[in-house]
Design an enzyme around this catalytic site. Structure first.
Site, PDB file in Angstrom:
ATOM      1  N   ASP A  22       0.880  -1.168   0.000  1.00 20.64           N
ATOM      2  CA  ASP A  22       0.000   0.000   0.000  1.00 20.64           C
ATOM      3  C   ASP A  22       0.915   1.214   0.000  1.00 20.64           C
ATOM      4  O   ASP A  22       1.733   1.370   0.893  1.00 20.64           O
ATOM      5  CB  ASP A  22      -0.881   0.036   1.260  1.00 20.64           C
ATOM      6  N   ASP A  25       0.339   4.356   3.334  1.00 18.90           N
ATOM      7  CA  ASP A  25      -0.077   3.525   4.449  1.00 18.90           C
ATOM      8  C   ASP A  25      -1.111   4.166   5.355  1.00 18.90           C
ATOM      9  O   ASP A  25      -1.912   3.488   5.976  1.00 18.90           O
ATOM     10  CB  ASP A  25       1.158   3.152   5.292  1.00 18.90           C
ATOM     11  N   ASP A  40      -6.939   9.659 -10.271  1.00 18.17           N
ATOM     12  CA  ASP A  40      -5.669   9.762  -9.527  1.00 18.17           C
ATOM     13  C   ASP A  40      -4.958  11.086  -9.853  1.00 18.17           C
ATOM     14  O   ASP A  40      -3.734  11.140  -9.981  1.00 18.17           O
ATOM     15  CB  ASP A  40      -4.735   8.567  -9.838  1.00 18.17           C
ATOM     16  N   GLU A  62      -3.691   8.779 -15.756  1.00 16.46           N
ATOM     17  CA  GLU A  62      -4.381   7.474 -15.722  1.00 16.46           C
ATOM     18  C   GLU A  62      -5.309   7.336 -16.934  1.00 16.46           C
ATOM     19  O   GLU A  62      -5.406   6.259 -17.511  1.00 16.46           O
ATOM     20  CB  GLU A  62      -5.190   7.309 -14.426  1.00 16.46           C
ATOM     21  N   SER A  80       2.933 -24.865  -0.711  1.00 13.32           N
ATOM     22  CA  SER A  80       4.331 -24.459  -0.565  1.00 13.32           C
ATOM     23  C   SER A  80       5.005 -24.265  -1.924  1.00 13.32           C
ATOM     24  O   SER A  80       6.018 -23.580  -2.010  1.00 13.32           O
ATOM     25  CB  SER A  80       5.092 -25.501   0.244  1.00 13.32           C
TER      26      SER A  80
END
Ligand SMILES: *[C@@H]1O[C@H](CO)[C@@H](O)[C@H](O)[C@H]1NC(C)=O
Ligand SMILES: *[C@@H]1O[C@H](CO)[C@@H](O)[C@H](O)[C@H]1NC(C)=O
Ligand SMILES: *[C@@H]1O[C@H](CO)[C@@H](O)[C@H](O)[C@H]1NC(C)=O
Ligand SMILES: *[C@@H]1O[C@H](CO)[C@@H](O)[C@H](O)[C@H]1NC(C)=O
Ligand SMILES: CC(=O)N[C@H]1CO[C@H](CO)[C@@H](O)[C@@H]1O
Length: 396
Positions: A22, A25, A40, A62, A80
């Site tokens: 992110d 944050d 944006d 954008e 895994s």
């Protein structure tokens, strides 16, 4: 080896090795994979490194660079193998061990000895610890990013050591996607082995039945249908056939025995099976009848997946099936005259090595291009321009 099985059960916090960062944050509304927020214009809400306004046309970047080309993220649900489990040989091979190799253990251990950042599914960087893990990285995520740079950072690796189809639901619940705000995704469901592999000496009764696999997978698909943005794609990948492991490895010397040349894989397998602590008692076994039973079960379970993909339809996504990529990787490798053991991680002798990772990514990618290229979204003709304007798009 006890250490190894303890590590397989650790579940510490996971960071950006597992999921795109992110970029802001402090703002819960910013994360990889969302549709741009008001173009944006003022900030990089979808964390793909592209934001702001073209001073000449006054249009958001954008809109100019991304809007007309179908973008998407990748979510890998697996075991895994998807998480890229790797136990560094230089921690136990007396010929490779050194103060330096033993020094760098904190980060790998915190990551459950998984290296998803270097793996074929969501790897995005080359190794920084060449003594612990050697080879280059390429992945489905990197290929999706090169196809359309607007996909930058949009990856989630929901894989866990030891996972089988029974765990699919738990993992799908940790999937982060918002149907109304986010871009479509390519979900790859690749539980390669643990529905057949287990640690028990009577392995067969512990294998997943066809009916149980059918139910487990349908539960996952119905849940995905309720959360994924419309226009997504889901790919079910067939199980791996581990029959080649025993004939390839049995007579070779295990890293623990390198110093005196006295411990073969066959000895390690016998010890694993006696202690009931190996990762796959059926295939890592000198009993060829048992190995064949395991192979038959893996084939039957792959047929279940194939039938689901042929019959079922979902509103939110198109469903596809792909054969397991490992046989093709091995075939190509042998064609080049190289020995198959190089593709297998030497300590546990079950997981694909770093050298195998880019090859697995390539086979899966080529199979998707050949069979259902629409799952990959558009190629973006603006990629070079994006690189010129936004450089490495803020890194990973
Ligand atoms: C890893 O290294 C190889 C070889 O130097 C290079 O071609 C490739 O672009 C690198 N990959 C990443 C993800 O940095
Ligand atoms: C240990 O890790 C650091 C940071 O990732 C790296 O710079 C260094 O080369 C590593 N050492 C070894 C021996 O791999
Ligand atoms: C998706 O985002 C919208 C707007 O931010 C929010 O109202 C909604 O609850 C979210 N949906 C889910 C399933 O999280
Ligand atoms: C080998 O495996 C088969 C199938 O599980 C079993 O019936 C048989 O008894 C095993 N043979 C030996 C020698 O353990
Ligand atoms: C299934 C699984 O392990 N999901 C994890 C993937 O990574 C994110 C964050 O990095 C975790 O929150 C999930 O639990």
């Amino acid at each position: 080896m006890l250490l190894l099985s303890l590590l397989l059960q650790l579940q510490p916090a996971r960071g950006t090795f597992w999921r795109g960062r992110d970029c802001r944050d402090w703002d819960g509304g910013s994360y990889p994979g969302r549709q741009p927020f008001r173009g944006d214009e003022t900030a990089d809400y979808n964390c793909n490194g592209i934001w702001g306004v073209d001073p000449v046309t006054r249009k958001p970047w954008e809109d100019i660079l991304c809007k007309d080309f179908d973008a998407r993220g990748i979510i890998y649900i697996g075991d895994s193998i998807g998480a890229h489990f790797h136990f560094p040989e230089s921690w136990i091979n007396p010929l490779l061990i050194s103060e330096e190799t033993l020094h760098n253990y904190t980060e790998p251990v915190l990551n459950e000895l998984d290296w998803p950042h270097l793996g074929f599914a969501t790897g995005f960087m080359n190794t920084t610890q060449p003594l612990l893990i050697t080879g280059v990285t390429d992945s489905l995520y990197l290929k999706l990013r090169s196809r359309n740079r607007c996909n930058h950072r949009d990856y989630q690796n929901l894989s866990r050591n030891g996972a089988s189809s029974y765990d699919g639901m738990t993992y799908v619940e940790s999937l982060a996607r918002n149907r109304s705000n986010d871009k479509p995704v390519l979900v790859i469901y690749g539980m390669y082995g643990n529905d057949v592999c287990n640690r028990f000496s009577d392995a067969v009764p512990h294998m997943t039945s066809r009916a149980a696999l059918h139910k487990n997978v349908m539960d996952v698909l119905n849940t995905l249908n309720a959360v994924l943005p419309y226009g997504s794609h889901v790919v079910l990948v067939g199980l791996v056939d581990g029959e080649f492991i025993y004939p390839t490895m049995a007579e070779r010397i295990h890293p623990l025995g390198q110093f005196h040349s006295n411990l073969r894989y066959d000895d390690v397998y016998r010890w694993f099976n006696c202690m009931e602590m190996g990762p796959c008692s059926a295939w890592m076994n000198s009993n060829v009848t048992l190995r064949k039973v395991a192979t038959l079960r893996a084939q039957q379970l792959s047929v279940v997946l194939k039938n689901i993909a042929a019959k079922e339809q979902f509103a939110a996504f198109s469903l596809h099936y792909l054969d397991n990529p490992v046989p093709k990787v091995m075939w190509n490798w042998k064609q080049e005259g190289k020995p198959v053991w190089q593709l297998i991680d030497p300590v546990d002798s079950l997981h694909p090595s770093q050298m195998a990772q880019p090859l697995i990514a390539r086979v899966l990618w080529e199979d998707i291009i050949k069979n259902f290229p629409e799952a990959l979204g558009d190629e973006n003709p603006n990629n070079q321009r994006i690189e010129k304007l936004f450089g490495n798009q803020g890194g990973h």
